[in-house]
Design a protein around this motif. Structure first.
Motif, mmCIF file in Angstrom:
data_model
loop_
_atom_site.group_PDB
_atom_site.id
_atom_site.type_symbol
_atom_site.label_atom_id
_atom_site.label_comp_id
_atom_site.label_asym_id
_atom_site.label_seq_id
_atom_site.Cartn_x
_atom_site.Cartn_y
_atom_site.Cartn_z
ATOM 1 N N VAL A 108 0.847 -1.186 0.000
ATOM 2 C CA VAL A 108 0.000 0.000 0.000
ATOM 3 C C VAL A 108 0.886 1.240 0.000
ATOM 4 N N ASP A 114 1.517 8.696 -2.918
ATOM 5 C CA ASP A 114 0.646 8.224 -3.995
ATOM 6 C C ASP A 114 0.098 9.379 -4.832
ATOM 7 N N SER A 117 -2.305 8.308 -7.557
ATOM 8 C CA SER A 117 -3.569 7.695 -7.101
ATOM 9 C C SER A 117 -3.731 6.258 -7.609
ATOM 10 N N LYS A 119 -2.880 3.646 -5.419
ATOM 11 C CA LYS A 119 -3.186 2.968 -4.151
ATOM 12 C C LYS A 119 -2.170 1.893 -3.769
ATOM 13 N N ARG A 120 -1.916 0.940 -4.676
ATOM 14 C CA ARG A 120 -0.958 -0.123 -4.370
ATOM 15 C C ARG A 120 0.168 -0.129 -5.402
#
Length: 262
Positions: A108, A114, A117, A119-120
């Motif tokens: 994560v 991030d 965007s 997330k992972r």
């Protein structure tokens, strides 16, 4: 009364049977067509890689795309944690996007990191090389990030100097046609070749600029015009490039390549 109940029951039974038969046909068609769909997605990705690398020719057939890809492109796995090539997975079959959803193969991203965007972040990904005389002539790296309505999936290709852009584009997105969807416009994509990613001090400098690039500015060599009327999509492109070319993405890998330590 009994007759009406029997009629209703027969109608419902017929409707149920029709639904069952249709669902069987639909499910069967989906299973039968899945290999073709997978093959078409792979072909689209290969065509996109060749195009961004400046190797594709207009009107190429699927067979020609496959042959050109096979003869000119080498896929290699990169460990994004170490910034080095890896043999932990088969680069031809490994799916970084699927890996990004697997807790064993991804992590994560903290919100402050991030900026794209996504997330992972997957640990491994696949890059693509065009080599000449044992040296990298072109490096093609996958990039992705959120625009206005969707995640944009694409590639950026750079020359062997690991700085000069050969091409940049996206093979999948759902941005608004005529606005954010203009990332597919050949005129906009045509601004990228020749731009440089890093400044003289080695700092990441590539930028999507709102209001247009000032050709007199010393920064113009790093800049591309934003998409007219698509501020958030333009910001998304800027953010995803800064993420993937930065220290949390391919930055360490590019540094290792330059030092001959990848």
């Amino acid at each position: 009364m009994s007759s009406q109940k029997e009629s209703t029951a027969r109608t419902l039974t017929v409707a149920l049977l029709v639904c069952l038969v249709c669902s069987v046909f639909v499910a069967g068609a989906a299973v039968a067509l899945k290999p073709t769909q997978v093959e078409n997605r792979l072909l689209d990705k290969q065509r996109s890689i060749l195009s961004i690398a400046g190797l594709a020719k207009p009107g190429m057939s699927g067979a020609q795309v496959k042959e050109l890809f096979k003869s000119t492109i080498t896929a290699k796995l990169v460990d994004l944690q170490t910034g080095k090539f890896s043999d932990a997975k088969d680069p031809m079959t490994f799916d970084p996007l699927k890996a990004a959803k697997d807790p064993k193969l991804s992590s994560v991203l903290p919100p402050e990191q991030d900026i794209a965007s996504i997330k992972r972040m997957e640990r491994y990904t696949t890059v693509y090389l065009v080599e000449k005389d044992g040296e990298i002539d072109t490096l093609i790296m996958p990039v992705r990030g959120y625009g206005l309505w969707s995640t944009l999936y694409g590639f950026i290709a750079v020359k062997g100097d690991l700085n000069t852009v050969v091409g940049m584009g996206f093979y999948q997105h759902a941005e608004t046609p005529g606005l954010g969807g203009e990332v597919d416009n050949p005129k906009w994509k045509g601004q990228w070749p020749g731009k440089t990613l890093f400044d003289e001090d080695g700092k990441l400098a590539v930028q999507v600029v709102k209001g247009g690039v000032d050709p007199q500015s010393p920064k113009a060599v790093h800049q591309v015009d934003a998409l007219a009327g698509a501020t958030l999509t333009s910001k998304g492109v800027d953010h995803l490039l800064n993420f993937w070319l930065g220290q949390n993405g391919f930055g360490p890998f590019i540094a290792n390549l330059r030092a001959g330590e990848a």
